[in-house]
Design an enzyme around this catalytic site. Sequence first.
Site, mmCIF file in Angstrom:
data_model
loop_
_atom_site.group_PDB
_atom_site.id
_atom_site.type_symbol
_atom_site.label_atom_id
_atom_site.label_comp_id
_atom_site.label_asym_id
_atom_site.label_seq_id
_atom_site.Cartn_x
_atom_site.Cartn_y
_atom_site.Cartn_z
ATOM 1 N N GLY A 1 -21.308 10.616 28.140
ATOM 2 C CA GLY A 1 -21.985 9.384 28.537
ATOM 3 C C GLY A 1 -22.691 9.506 29.887
ATOM 4 O O GLY A 1 -23.637 8.768 30.161
ATOM 5 N N GLU B 1 -18.864 16.005 23.321
ATOM 6 C CA GLU B 1 -18.171 15.085 22.413
ATOM 7 C C GLU B 1 -17.483 15.790 21.247
ATOM 8 O O GLU B 1 -16.391 15.407 20.839
ATOM 9 C CB GLU B 1 -19.154 14.025 21.875
ATOM 10 C CG GLU B 1 -19.499 12.940 22.876
ATOM 11 C CD GLU B 1 -20.634 13.307 23.823
ATOM 12 O OE1 GLU B 1 -21.043 14.481 23.843
ATOM 13 O OE2 GLU B 1 -21.109 12.414 24.538
HETATM 14 N N1 CO8 Z 1 -12.604 9.777 31.161
HETATM 15 C C1 CO8 Z 1 -11.490 9.408 31.813
HETATM 16 N N2 CO8 Z 1 -10.980 10.083 32.862
HETATM 17 C C2 CO8 Z 1 -11.646 11.180 33.259
HETATM 18 C C3 CO8 Z 1 -12.809 11.626 32.634
HETATM 19 C C4 CO8 Z 1 -13.310 10.864 31.537
HETATM 20 N N3 CO8 Z 1 -14.442 11.171 30.882
HETATM 21 N N4 CO8 Z 1 -13.243 12.760 33.247
HETATM 22 C C5 CO8 Z 1 -12.355 12.997 34.230
HETATM 23 N N5 CO8 Z 1 -11.377 12.054 34.234
HETATM 24 C C6 CO8 Z 1 -10.237 11.944 35.134
HETATM 25 C C7 CO8 Z 1 -9.185 12.981 34.795
HETATM 26 O O1 CO8 Z 1 -8.375 12.536 33.731
HETATM 27 C C8 CO8 Z 1 -8.453 13.089 36.105
HETATM 28 O O2 CO8 Z 1 -7.578 11.981 36.219
HETATM 29 P P1 CO8 Z 1 -6.032 12.224 36.693
HETATM 30 O O3 CO8 Z 1 -6.170 12.720 38.091
HETATM 31 O O4 CO8 Z 1 -5.431 10.851 36.592
HETATM 32 O O5 CO8 Z 1 -5.473 13.234 35.769
HETATM 33 C C9 CO8 Z 1 -9.543 12.895 37.146
HETATM 34 O O6 CO8 Z 1 -10.627 12.262 36.459
HETATM 35 C C10 CO8 Z 1 -10.047 14.201 37.727
HETATM 36 O O7 CO8 Z 1 -10.427 15.041 36.637
HETATM 37 P P2 CO8 Z 1 -9.865 16.537 36.424
HETATM 38 O O8 CO8 Z 1 -8.506 16.671 37.068
HETATM 39 O O9 CO8 Z 1 -9.958 16.862 34.978
HETATM 40 O O10 CO8 Z 1 -10.923 17.356 37.292
HETATM 41 P P3 CO8 Z 1 -11.332 18.891 37.076
HETATM 42 O O11 CO8 Z 1 -12.128 19.263 38.278
HETATM 43 O O12 CO8 Z 1 -10.158 19.714 36.727
HETATM 44 O O13 CO8 Z 1 -12.303 18.883 35.783
HETATM 45 C C11 CO8 Z 1 -14.055 18.029 34.377
HETATM 46 C C12 CO8 Z 1 -13.525 18.195 35.822
HETATM 47 C C13 CO8 Z 1 -14.446 19.388 33.807
HETATM 48 C C14 CO8 Z 1 -15.287 17.134 34.452
HETATM 49 C C15 CO8 Z 1 -12.966 17.378 33.508
HETATM 50 O O14 CO8 Z 1 -12.472 16.222 34.172
HETATM 51 C C16 CO8 Z 1 -13.441 16.962 32.147
HETATM 52 O O15 CO8 Z 1 -13.593 17.798 31.279
HETATM 53 N N6 CO8 Z 1 -13.636 15.636 31.936
HETATM 54 C C17 CO8 Z 1 -14.036 15.098 30.661
HETATM 55 C C18 CO8 Z 1 -15.482 15.375 30.377
HETATM 56 C C19 CO8 Z 1 -15.871 14.882 29.005
HETATM 57 O O16 CO8 Z 1 -15.380 15.371 27.998
HETATM 58 N N7 CO8 Z 1 -16.768 13.875 28.967
HETATM 59 C C20 CO8 Z 1 -17.270 13.322 27.734
HETATM 60 C C21 CO8 Z 1 -16.430 12.167 27.335
HETATM 61 S S1 CO8 Z 1 -16.872 11.579 25.735
HETATM 62 C C22 CO8 Z 1 -18.231 10.631 26.026
HETATM 63 O O17 CO8 Z 1 -18.725 10.498 27.117
HETATM 64 C C23 CO8 Z 1 -18.803 9.965 24.811
HETATM 65 C C24 CO8 Z 1 -19.868 8.938 25.196
HETATM 66 C C25 CO8 Z 1 -20.194 8.048 24.031
HETATM 67 C C26 CO8 Z 1 -19.094 7.096 23.731
HETATM 68 C C27 CO8 Z 1 -19.365 6.303 22.517
HETATM 69 C C28 CO8 Z 1 -18.302 5.297 22.239
HETATM 70 C C29 CO8 Z 1 -17.757 5.290 20.834
#
Ligand code: CO8
Length: 258
Positions: free
Chosen positions: A109, A132
Site C-alpha cells: 500500500g 502482497e
Molecule cells: N503492517 C503492520 N505493521 C508493520 C508493517 C505493516 N505493513 N510493516 C512493519 N510493521 C511493524 C512491524 O511489525 C514492527 O512492529 P513490532 O516492533 O511491534 O514488531 C515494526 O513495524 C518495525 O518493523 P520490523 O521490525 O519488521 O522492521 P525491519 O527493519 O526488520 O523490516 C520491513 C522492515 C522489511 C519493511 C518489514 O517490516 C516488512 O517486511 N514489513 C511488511 C512489508 C509488507 O509486506 N507490506 C505490504 C503489506 S500488504 C499491503 O500493503 C496490501 C495493500 C492492499 C490492501 C488491500 C486490502 C484488502
Amino acid sequence: MENISFEKRDNIAVLKISRPKFLNALNSNTLLELDSIIEDVKRDKDIYVLVITGEGNKAFVAGADIKEMSNMSVFEAREFSILGNSVFRKIEKLEIPTIAAVNGYALGGGCELSLCCDIRIASENAKFGQPEVTLGITPGFGGTQRLARIVGTSRAKELIYTGRMIDAKEAEKIGLVNKVVTQENLMDEVMDLANSISKNAPIAVRMCKVAINRGIEVDIETGIQYETELFSHCFLTEDQRDAMAAFLDKRKVDKFKN
Ligand code: CO8
C-alpha cells in the site's frame, strides 16, 4: 489527527504519514484521516502543490497494516480495499500536482500511495515493492493497475508476481521514480521542485494535469479534444493576459493569480 501531520508553507502543503512505530503502515484510521485531509486540500485554493511523505528516515509507508488485515473477513477486506482505493483515487484526481517524497520503504500500500502521486522523488535508501503475494493476497489499493501503467505491464508483472523489493536506483532505471537524491537532501530537493511548479500559473498547471490524466484514459482523438477545451479555458484567466503582456513588454510577471 492521530496518524498524519499536515502543514502549509506558502502555497505548498506537506502531508506526512506518521505511525513510525509501525513504519507508517496504513490502518483504517489512517486512511480515514487521509481522506479527510484530501477533502480539505481539494477545497483549499491556496494550495498549489501537495507533497506526501512518511515520518522518520526508515519508511515512506511499509504497506497496509498487516495486523489489522490478518483477521479480516472477506466483507471487511473488501471494505478496506474500497476505502483505500477511494482515497487513493481522490489523490490521483486532485487537480493540483502531487509529489511523493519517498524516504524509505514504499511497500504494498505504500508503493501504491506513491503511484497515485504525479511525481516520485526517492532517497537513496528507498525500497519499492509489491510483496502482497508473499502474504497470500493481491495488491488491493490499485497496484495492479497503476504500476503497469507507469512501468509497463511486463515489469509490473515481474515485480508483482515475485514480490521482489527493488532499490531506488533500479526504481529510477525502470521509470518508477523521477529522481534519486541523498536522504538528507530529499525534502530540500522536493521543496525546490514544488516551488518551481508553484511559481507557474496555477490554473494552467492544473489544466495540464487534468489534460494528461484524462488523456491517458481515452483514445488520442478524445484526448486532443480535452486539450483544446482546457487550452482555450486558459484564455479566460488573468494569468494568460498578464503573462503574455509581460512577455511582449520584456518583463517578468510579478505573481500569478489563481
Ligand atoms: N503492517 C503492520 N505493521 C508493520 C508493517 C505493516 N505493513 N510493516 C512493519 N510493521 C511493524 C512491524 O511489525 C514492527 O512492529 P513490532 O516492533 O511491534 O514488531 C515494526 O513495524 C518495525 O518493523 P520490523 O521490525 O519488521 O522492521 P525491519 O527493519 O526488520 O523490516 C520491513 C522492515 C522489511 C519493511 C518489514 O517490516 C516488512 O517486511 N514489513 C511488511 C512489508 C509488507 O509486506 N507490506 C505490504 C503489506 S500488504 C499491503 O500493503 C496490501 C495493500 C492492499 C490492501 C488491500 C486490502 C484488502
